[in-house]
Each structure stands twice: as structure tokens, then as C-alpha cells.
Scaffold this active site. Structure first.
Site, short mmCIF file in Angstrom:
data_model
loop_
_atom_site.label_atom_id
_atom_site.label_comp_id
_atom_site.label_asym_id
_atom_site.label_seq_id
_atom_site.Cartn_x
_atom_site.Cartn_y
_atom_site.Cartn_z
N GLY A 77 -5.33 1.96 -7.47
CA GLY A 77 -5.60 0.52 -7.57
C GLY A 77 -5.06 -0.02 -8.88
O GLY A 77 -4.12 0.54 -9.46
N GLY A 78 -5.63 -1.09 -9.36
CA GLY A 78 -5.17 -1.65 -10.62
C GLY A 78 -5.64 -3.07 -10.81
O GLY A 78 -6.59 -3.53 -10.16
N SER A 110 -7.15 0.18 -2.86
CA SER A 110 -7.37 -1.10 -3.52
C SER A 110 -6.09 -1.93 -3.59
O SER A 110 -5.57 -2.35 -2.57
CB SER A 110 -7.97 -0.85 -4.91
N ALA A 132 -10.07 0.67 1.08
CA ALA A 132 -11.03 0.46 -0.01
C ALA A 132 -10.54 -0.63 -0.95
O ALA A 132 -10.41 -0.45 -2.16
CB ALA A 132 -11.27 1.76 -0.78
N PRO A 135 -12.59 -5.96 -4.13
CA PRO A 135 -12.50 -6.15 -5.59
C PRO A 135 -13.67 -5.47 -6.28
O PRO A 135 -14.83 -5.69 -5.90
CB PRO A 135 -12.55 -7.67 -5.76
N LYS A 174 -17.34 -16.12 -3.55
CA LYS A 174 -16.09 -16.86 -3.71
C LYS A 174 -14.91 -15.90 -3.92
O LYS A 174 -13.85 -16.05 -3.30
CB LYS A 174 -16.21 -17.81 -4.90
#
Length: 468
Positions: A77-78, A110, A132, A135, A174
Site C-alpha cells: 500500500g502507501g 490497498s 484490502a 483507507p 465521508k
């Protein structure tokens, strides 16, 4: 018509015919140009250095006339900002971008899932997985009040098809809805499974390569790069409203690796390195200000501080954490100036540790500061700022023991009877002395000033209990 004119016109006709035929003949006999594919690699967390490397490399690929860009992907991810920059570049690319999760055992978790959905062609190696994509800020670690990805499904009433109702925090809701809308738009643009994309965000769902192909999340499962190129050959890819046919059978693969700029950016944007640069810069300037003229600490400290500020400009920094670090350092310095039985020092140490922990405003993998590093710097900072700086300040208030300033007020004896100029002994050294009165041999004198190598001395009215 005269024979000479006939020959002349015949030569002109043959010359013109040759000019018209020659380019065609050269063109038809030219060797076909071999198509090339530029290969890039993402093998770590996606951050500012990754986006810089991908964007500049894709520009080079287009300028060199490459027919496609192949990205080998393996990431946990990142950062969201870096991921979106890469996706913008992929969407605007005039040549196809092929993202291939490889080798076996790799993952596109991610942010990697978003990149797969954004690419013109999404491919995976057997034994890899994706998904997955929730956030990470939406599920704070260790908070029992917030449900995990799997618990979101369990918390929903049976038959309830609504999404995300268990997320109570409006800001979290949100952010979740924004992430869902973003990945669905990518899925619809590329004709991939948008419903599963939403599950990957809302429920942190994951898929193996074979399942992803079955659910139309990806386009190809290939055992290696050769197999991938074989399956891609003659495939029609829509790119910016035009259908392009890939010719990958005999394509030349050109690897573009990160250059020195990308490597430097990767180093200084590592949160641990940026943190060290920040503290090294602050300590260097503190040492320079406490000992003006040292030059080296101030120079190195200034360079380190500028590099740290550049890194924090592209990293998700919590400025409250930065303020707490500065406050902690200020309190520990104050402890050295104003002893407070440790109250200021302990408060400064506490503020320093809390600020360091919350400095990075993200839970993305690979972008946290190591706790052991924070502890080491906290203890060393306390030792340096409270103990070492305190000793330096005490040393500055001690009397001078060397130099011309130390001679002023020193006691000595006259070696001869003299008035005006003569010899005296001060600190076991013989000096030429000047006086406005008459002095006798072995009379004790006091040094008032020094003019070059001549001392200005005077007699001592009460010479009892004085020792030279």
C-alpha cells in the site's frame, strides 16, 4: 523531332521517374522497426519517491516511442496522495499501461488495488493477491469501538443491502464514500468488476489471482513475463478514445530503474531518516548558537534542517506533533538554564516523545517512525540538552584561567629595584614590567594590564597574607 532532342527528353523522363520510384523502393525495403516496452518496478510502499519515479519514467517511455509501459507491482500500500498522482499519469497516458503483480507471493494491497483498476491491462501471477483497500485511517488500531473490515459485514442486519451504515463517525463515512466512488469510477472506466471493488474498500476484501480473473477484476493470469507478453499479443486496448493493437510477440523490453534523484528522494522521504535529519538540524543550530563561531555544527545543522523540511513537505506531517517536539526541546533547554528539580526536563521529555509518536499523520505501511528510534533520541536529547548543555553553561561562568585576561589581577614579585621599567616574575614566568612608582626587589606587585609583551604593574599596599 531531331534525334538529339528525343534522347534529351528520354533522359529527363527517366530521371523524373527514378526520383518518384526511389523513395517508394527504399521504404518498401526498410527493415521493420521492433516495438519496445518499457518496464518499471514498484516493490515497496508507494510514496513520493515512487510517484516521482513512475511519472518521469512514463514520460521517458513516451518520448522514446515505446509501445507500452509494463509495471511490475508488489506493494503493501502507501500514501493516498502519491497513489492518485500515479493514477492520474496512467489515465492520461497516450500508450497502454500494463500492471503485473509479480513474482509469485507478491501482493497489490490497498493502494496497489487502485493501481490495478486504473491500468489499461491488469495482470497477476499465480500465488499473488490483491484487495484490502480500505483507507487505514478509517480503522484505528487498537480501538475496540471501531469495527474491523470483516466485522462490518457481521454488524449489518440480514437482508440489509446498504453500505457503510456501521461507520458512525461522519468524517470517516465521508472518506469511505470518497474512496468507494473513486475505485468504482476506475472500475467502470476499464470495464472491470465495480461491485467487488466496492467490497475491497468497504469490507477490506481480498482475492487470489485465479478468483480475481474469474470475477473479472483483472484481465490476465500469467505464469511469467513471457507468458504475459504472449497473451497480450494482438490484444486491442482502448487508450484515450482510440483502439490500439499491442504487438508484443517480439517486443524489446527496456528496464528503467530509479535514478539518483529517485534514490535520494526515497532516502530523505523515509520518515525515520526525515526525523533524524530534523533533530540533527535542530541540535546543530542549538550548538552553534550556544558556541558562536563553531561553524561546522551550524553548517551541517542548516543542511540537515532544510532536507528535513523538504521531506516533510511531501510527507503527511501532523503539525501538532512538530510543535510538541519543538516545545519539548525548548523545555529541556530551559531545564539547563533554570533548574526546576526536573519538572521542566520531564515535561519536555514527555512532549518530545508524544510529538514524535504522532508526527506522521498516517497509518500507511512503511510511513511510521520506529518506536525504538524515538526512545533513543528522547533519552539522548535529555542527556545532551539537560546535562551537557548545563555543564557548558556552568563552564562559561568560571573564571578565566588562560590568556591575557587571566593575567589581569595576578600577583607577582619584582626581581630588582626599579622605577619605570624592570623585570617581574608572574606565574613562574619572567616578564618585562612598566610602573609609575618605585619598586624594590622581592616586593609583591599586582598586574593591572598587558601591552604586548610588557605588563603594567603596581605595588600592593597591604602585602600580608598574599601568596605569589
Amino acid at each position: 523531332m531531331p534525334p538529339i532532342n528525343i534522347i534529351r527528353y528520354s533522359l529527363i523522363f527517366l530521371l523524373l521517374a527514378g526520383l518518384k520510384v526511389a523513395p517508394v523502393t527504399a521504404q518498401t525495403q526498410a527493415t521493420p522497426q521492433i516495438s519496445s516496452i518499457v518496464q518499471l518496478q514498484i516493490q515497496d510502499a508507494i510514496g513520493p519517491a515512487t510517484s516521482d519515479y513512475i511519472e518521469r519514467s512514463m514520460d521517458k517511455a513516451v518520448e522514446s516511442g515505446a509501445k507500452a509501459v509494463l509495471i511490475l507491482l508488489d506493494t503493501p500500500g502507501g500514501l493516498d496522495t502519491s497513489m492518485r498522482q500515479i493514477i492520474k499519469k496512467i489515465i492520461a497516458s497516450p500508450i497502454p499501461v500494463i500492471t503485473y503483480v509479480s513474482p509469485g507471493g507478491a501482493r497489490a494491497a490497498s493502494a496497489g488495488t487502485y493501481l490495478l483498476y486504473a491500468s489499461h491491462v491488469a495482470a497477476m501471477t499465480p500465488g499473488t493477491n490483491l484487495g484490502a483497500a480500505t483507507p487505514v485511517q478509517l480503522i484505528p488500531a487498537g480501538n475496540p469501538d471501531e469495527p474491523s473490515g470483516d466485522e462490518l459485514d457481521k454488524a449489518k442486519p440480514s437482508g440489509d443491502k446498504s453500505k457503510g451504515e456501521t461507520v458512525k463517525n461522519p468524517m470517516m463515512q465521508k472518506a469511505l464514500n470518497d474512496a468507494v466512488a473513486y475505485i468504482r469510477s476506475l472500475a467502470e472506466m476499464r470495464g472491470r468488476n465495480a461491485d467487488w471493488a466496492e467490497r475491497a474498500v468497504r469490507d477490506a476484501a481480498s482475492l487470489s489471482a485465479e478468483q480475481a480473473l474469474k470475477l473479472k477484476v483483472i484481465d490476465i493470469v500469467a505464469i511469467d513475463r513471457t507468458d504475459l507478453l504472449k497473451q497480450l499479443d494482438n490484444r486491442v486496448i482502448p487508450v484515450l478514445g482510440q483502439n490500439l493493437t499491442l504487438q508484443t510477440k517480439d517486443a524489446e523490453i527496456r528496464l528503467i530503474e530509479p535514478d539518483w534523484r529517485s534514490e535520494l528522494l526515497a532516502v530523505i522521504t523515509n520518515p525515520n531518516i526525515a526525523y533524524i535529519l530534523l533533530l540533527a538540524g535542530i541540535y546543530g543550530l542549538i550548538f552553534e548558537f550556544s558556541n558562536p563561531g563553531s561553524i561546522i555544527p551550524g553548517t551541517i545543522g542548516g543542511i540537515c534542517l532544510l532536507l528535513a523540511l523538504f521531506a516533510f513537505q511531501v510527507l503527511p506531517v501532523n503539525y501538532a506533533g512538530m510543535a510538541l517536539i519543538l516545545l519539548g526541546i525548548a523545555l529541556m533547554i530551559a531545564e539547563a538554564f533554570v533548574p526546576s528539580i526536573g519538572i521542566l526536563g520531564f515535561g519536555g521529555l514527555t512532549a518530545f516523545v508524544i510529538g514524535s509518536v504522532i508526527l506522521m499523520d498516517t497509518d500507511a505501511p512503511g510511513f511510521g517512525i520506529n518506536i525504538a528510534l524515538i526512545g533513543a533520541f528522547a533519552l539522548s536529547s535529555a542527556a545532551f540538552l539537560i546535562i551537557a548543555l548545563g555543564l557548558l553553561l556552568k563552564a562559561r561562568h568560571k573564571s578565566v584561567v588562560t590568556g591575557s585576561e587571566e593575567l589581569s589581577g595576578s600577583i607577582g614579585i619584582a626581581l630588582d629595584d626599579f622605577s619605570g621599567t624592570g623585570l617581574v616574575r608572574v606565574h613562574s614566568e619572567i616578564w618585562r614590567a612598566r610602573t609609575r612608582e618605585s619598586l624594590h626587589k622581592n616586593q609583591k606587585i599586582q598586574v593591572n594590564n598587558r601591552d604586548g609583551l610588557i605588563l603594567e604593574v603596581s605595588s600592593i599596599p597591604n602585602q600580608e597574607n598574599l601568596h605569589v
